[in-house]
Scaffold this motif. Structure first.
Motif, PDB file in Angstrom:
ATOM      1  N   UNK A 245       0.845  -1.193   0.000  1.00 47.70           N
ATOM      2  CA  UNK A 245       0.000   0.000   0.000  1.00 47.70           C
ATOM      3  C   UNK A 245       0.878   1.241   0.000  1.00 47.70           C
ATOM      4  N   UNK A 246       0.397   2.306  -0.620  1.00 46.17           N
ATOM      5  CA  UNK A 246       1.062   3.602  -0.560  1.00 46.17           C
ATOM      6  C   UNK A 246       0.140   4.632   0.057  1.00 46.17           C
ATOM      7  N   UNK A 258       3.717  14.260   4.139  1.00 48.30           N
ATOM      8  CA  UNK A 258       4.457  13.022   4.405  1.00 48.30           C
ATOM      9  C   UNK A 258       3.960  11.932   3.467  1.00 48.30           C
ATOM     10  N   UNK A 259       4.820  10.966   3.223  1.00 54.56           N
ATOM     11  CA  UNK A 259       4.450   9.790   2.432  1.00 54.56           C
ATOM     12  C   UNK A 259       4.891   8.539   3.182  1.00 54.56           C
ATOM     13  N   UNK A 260       4.309   7.422   2.815  1.00 58.27           N
ATOM     14  CA  UNK A 260       4.712   6.160   3.422  1.00 58.27           C
ATOM     15  C   UNK A 260       4.257   5.002   2.564  1.00 58.27           C
ATOM     16  N   UNK A 261       4.889   3.863   2.756  1.00 57.52           N
ATOM     17  CA  UNK A 261       4.459   2.665   2.040  1.00 57.52           C
ATOM     18  C   UNK A 261       4.669   1.449   2.936  1.00 57.52           C
ATOM     19  N   UNK A 262       4.015   0.389   2.596  1.00 59.69           N
ATOM     20  CA  UNK A 262       4.054  -0.824   3.419  1.00 59.69           C
ATOM     21  C   UNK A 262       5.483  -1.333   3.556  1.00 59.69           C
ATOM     22  N   UNK A 264       8.024   0.026   4.952  1.00 53.70           N
ATOM     23  CA  UNK A 264       9.039   1.038   4.633  1.00 53.70           C
ATOM     24  C   UNK A 264      10.270   0.923   5.530  1.00 53.70           C
ATOM     25  N   UNK A 265      10.077   0.784   6.836  1.00 55.46           N
ATOM     26  CA  UNK A 265      11.219   0.650   7.754  1.00 55.46           C
ATOM     27  C   UNK A 265      11.177  -0.647   8.543  1.00 55.46           C
ATOM     28  N   UNK A 266      10.023  -1.309   8.519  1.00 54.87           N
ATOM     29  CA  UNK A 266       9.841  -2.555   9.266  1.00 54.87           C
ATOM     30  C   UNK A 266       8.813  -3.392   8.507  1.00 54.87           C
ATOM     31  N   UNK A 267       8.977  -4.699   8.471  1.00 52.98           N
ATOM     32  CA  UNK A 267       8.017  -5.523   7.719  1.00 52.98           C
ATOM     33  C   UNK A 267       6.567  -5.349   8.161  1.00 52.98           C
ATOM     34  N   UNK A 268       6.356  -4.905   9.402  1.00 52.54           N
ATOM     35  CA  UNK A 268       4.993  -4.748   9.908  1.00 52.54           C
ATOM     36  C   UNK A 268       4.411  -3.357   9.648  1.00 52.54           C
ATOM     37  N   UNK A 269       5.192  -2.453   9.084  1.00 52.75           N
ATOM     38  CA  UNK A 269       4.694  -1.095   8.830  1.00 52.75           C
ATOM     39  C   UNK A 269       3.545  -1.111   7.826  1.00 52.75           C
ATOM     40  N   UNK A 270       2.460  -0.430   8.160  1.00 56.22           N
ATOM     41  CA  UNK A 270       1.419  -0.135   7.188  1.00 56.22           C
ATOM     42  C   UNK A 270       1.683   1.253   6.617  1.00 56.22           C
ATOM     43  N   UNK A 271       1.207   1.487   5.410  1.00 54.09           N
ATOM     44  CA  UNK A 271       1.549   2.727   4.705  1.00 54.09           C
ATOM     45  C   UNK A 271       1.078   3.967   5.454  1.00 54.09           C
ATOM     46  N   UNK A 272      -0.179   3.964   5.905  1.00 54.44           N
ATOM     47  CA  UNK A 272      -0.713   5.132   6.609  1.00 54.44           C
ATOM     48  C   UNK A 272       0.068   5.383   7.896  1.00 54.44           C
TER      49      UNK A 272
END
Length: 364
Positions: A245-246, A258-262, A264-272
């Motif tokens: 997800x983005x 800000x932006x984020x994606x699934x 991004x820094x950890x396998x469990x990170x969600x984009x939001x």
């Protein structure tokens, strides 16, 4: 002003006429496009036409396809959208199909409710409204979130010059009319969409011998552009057994915060979650921000304590735009419903869902 999303739909000749000057209705479309219009109607809450269109065309304004009607019923909606018209005099035939076809609610807006009610009050709800803004505000108060405007030319001109149209769908027939006495798509006016402020062409589609052009205007154009960027950002997500997800957060001027994606820094990170982590809690810009997510924000998750919906609510973001409803692969998703229940504005742009599905082809 609180108002519905307004989609204006029309079919015209190559030279911009809605009809010819004869007593017979000019057919400007074909069966394939009629089916497309039926699908669009099935996705709105109300359809508005002018009084002249009721007199000239006697439209029924009902959904034809039974599967689409049943799908609306399954979503706890009436099988047909609400019918809406505007009239100053109430000079309409109460036996017109607008009033007699279907069981859906019929609304008449006028500046002389007493006189119009005397003639048409038995077949429709008559509402006094001083101007277009009042009409749209009343429709919003009645729960109309998506309004389809289907003419005629005076109505098109009124809505477009008022700057209240979000989406314009025009189908061009493969011929000219060339009759100065025939009705045109619009009349003269000061249109906000001019050479210095053009619309965004979001889609072109050939439908047999006609062609559809779909334009987005204002906030709708900004939403489409930003959400497409969020969908493209999802492709940055590393390979994962879960959704890719983005997400993008913008301020009230559509500037990216800000932006984020699934992952991004950890396998469990969600984009939001990844995007919001880059902003300080209590950042005053969040109170008027929009969060764009390629996928409906999750409403529950096993990997961490807070869902993305909870993160959005805690951040105080008032508006969320997404492309694809989360399929029930892992959990039953209710992010959109939870956000709406909390008073957030939620906009869904399913036309961008194919981009999101492409990024998640490993799951669907």
């Amino acid at each position: 002003m609180r108002r519905p999303y307004v989609l204006l739909s029309a079919a015209v000749s190559v030279d911009g006429f809605l009809d010819d000057a004869s007593s017979h209705r000019l057919v400007l479309s074909n069966d394939e496009d009629f089916d497309r219009v039926d699908e669009v109607r099935a996705g709105v809450d109300a359809i508005l036409v002018g009084a002249n269109t009721i007199r000239a065309d006697n439209p029924r304004l009902l959904i034809r396809d039974e599967k689409r009607r049943q799908a609306r019923i399954d979503r706890d909606l009436p099988p047909d959208p609400v019918k809406v018209t505007l009239t100053g005099t109430g000079g309409l035939d109460p036996e017109a199909a607008f009033f007699t076809a279907g069981e859906t609610e019929k609304l008449i807006y006028t500046n002389d409710a007493a006189a119009v009610s005397e003639r048409l009050g038995a077949v429709a709800t008559v509402v006094e409204a001083a101007g277009l803004d009042a009409v749209l505000a009343d429709l919003a108060d009645r729960g109309i979130r998506r309004l389809m405007v289907e003419g005629g030319g005076r109505i098109h001109t009124m809505f477009l010059t008022a700057g209240v149209v979000d989406e314009l769908q025009i189908v061009f027939a493969p011929f000219f009319v060339g009759d100065a006495g025939a009705p045109r798509l619009v009349g003269p006016g000061r249109f906000p969409q001019n050479p210095a402020n053009p619309m965004l062409l979001a889609e072109t589609r050939q439908l047999g011998d006609v062609v559809l052009l779909r334009y987005l205007i204002g906030q709708a154009a900004r939403d489409f552009t930003r959400l497409r960027e969020a969908a493209e950002l999802a492709e940055s997500s590393p390979p994962s057994p879960t959704f890719r997800v983005g997400a993008i957060v913008t301020d009230e001027e559509n500037r990216v915060l800000a932006t984020g994606y699934s992952g991004e820094t950890d396998p469990h990170d969600h984009a939001e979650e990844a995007a919001l982590a880059k902003l300080a809690p209590g950042d005053p810009r969040l109170a008027r921000a929009t969060l764009y997510s390629s996928l409906e924000p999750c409403s529950s998750r096993a990997s961490r304590e807070l869902s993305c919906t909870q993160h959005i609510l805690r951040a105080g973001i008032p508006r969320v735009v997404f492309a694809w409803r989360e399929p029930d692969v892992f959990v039953h998703a209710e992010g959109a419903e939870q956000l709406r229940a909390a008073g957030r504005e939620v906009v869904e742009l399913p036309e961008l869902a194919p981009l999101v599905r492409h990024a998640n082809a490993h799951l669907v």
